[in-house]
Design a protein around this motif. Structure first.
Motif, mmCIF file in Angstrom:
data_model
loop_
_atom_site.group_PDB
_atom_site.id
_atom_site.type_symbol
_atom_site.label_atom_id
_atom_site.label_comp_id
_atom_site.label_asym_id
_atom_site.label_seq_id
_atom_site.Cartn_x
_atom_site.Cartn_y
_atom_site.Cartn_z
ATOM 1 N N ALA A 93 0.840 -1.198 0.000
ATOM 2 C CA ALA A 93 0.000 0.000 0.000
ATOM 3 C C ALA A 93 0.875 1.248 0.000
ATOM 4 N N LYS A 94 1.013 1.869 -1.176
ATOM 5 C CA LYS A 94 1.905 3.034 -1.316
ATOM 6 C C LYS A 94 1.448 4.222 -0.476
ATOM 7 N N ASP A 95 0.166 4.574 -0.613
ATOM 8 C CA ASP A 95 -0.347 5.762 0.080
ATOM 9 C C ASP A 95 -0.283 5.599 1.591
ATOM 10 N N LEU A 138 13.691 3.492 7.108
ATOM 11 C CA LEU A 138 12.277 3.386 6.810
ATOM 12 C C LEU A 138 11.952 4.006 5.447
ATOM 13 N N ALA A 139 12.539 5.164 5.165
ATOM 14 C CA ALA A 139 12.303 5.837 3.891
ATOM 15 C C ALA A 139 12.797 4.967 2.739
ATOM 16 N N LYS A 140 13.942 4.342 2.939
ATOM 17 C CA LYS A 140 14.514 3.446 1.925
ATOM 18 C C LYS A 140 13.553 2.274 1.671
ATOM 19 N N HIS A 141 12.983 1.779 2.742
ATOM 20 C CA HIS A 141 12.039 0.649 2.657
ATOM 21 C C HIS A 141 10.773 1.064 1.890
ATOM 22 N N VAL A 142 10.268 2.256 2.190
ATOM 23 C CA VAL A 142 9.051 2.750 1.526
ATOM 24 C C VAL A 142 9.332 3.025 0.056
ATOM 25 N N ASN A 143 10.524 3.513 -0.252
ATOM 26 C CA ASN A 143 10.870 3.844 -1.646
ATOM 27 C C ASN A 143 10.971 2.609 -2.543
ATOM 28 N N THR A 144 11.077 1.442 -1.955
ATOM 29 C CA THR A 144 11.124 0.222 -2.778
ATOM 30 C C THR A 144 9.774 0.003 -3.477
ATOM 31 N N LEU A 145 8.701 0.571 -2.924
ATOM 32 C CA LEU A 145 7.383 0.436 -3.542
ATOM 33 C C LEU A 145 7.275 1.226 -4.843
ATOM 34 N N THR A 146 7.899 2.390 -4.880
ATOM 35 C CA THR A 146 7.790 3.254 -6.057
ATOM 36 C C THR A 146 8.740 2.818 -7.168
ATOM 37 N N ALA A 147 9.844 2.196 -6.787
ATOM 38 C CA ALA A 147 10.848 1.790 -7.798
ATOM 39 C C ALA A 147 10.457 0.526 -8.523
#
Length: 88
Positions: A43-45, A79-88
């Motif tokens: 869930a990106k959002d 955490l930001a790195k982990h979340v950014n894996t969704l967009t890449a």
């Protein structure tokens, strides 16, 4: 246990601070868990919103001295790195 009046007071203060710090640390763990579970679900959002909330809570903990500022920075970065894996 302490015997002097000042040592008894210091022990009392330390216990109060320990309890206060424990609640903040627990809150950090819970918010990190929320972000990680949102990423696991894909869930990106939700992950982005949870990340912003986590950043705020972690930064406040560092400001209060509950955790070291570099520890806070490292947690936020990971955490930001982990979340950014969704967009890449």
């Amino acid at each position: 246990m302490a015997n002097h009046k000042s040592a008894l007071k210091r022990a009392r203060q330390s216990e109060e601070k320990r309890m206060r710090n424990r609640t903040v640390k627990t809150r950090i763990k819970n918010v990190v868990k929320e972000v990680r579970s949102a990423v696991a679900e894909g869930a990106k959002d939700t992950a982005a919103q949870d990340l912003n909330k986590a950043k705020s809570i972690i930064a406040k903990a560092a400001k209060k001295g509950v955790i070291h500022r570099k520890t806070a920075s490292r947690k936020i970065s990971r955490l930001a790195k982990h979340v950014n894996t969704l967009t890449a």
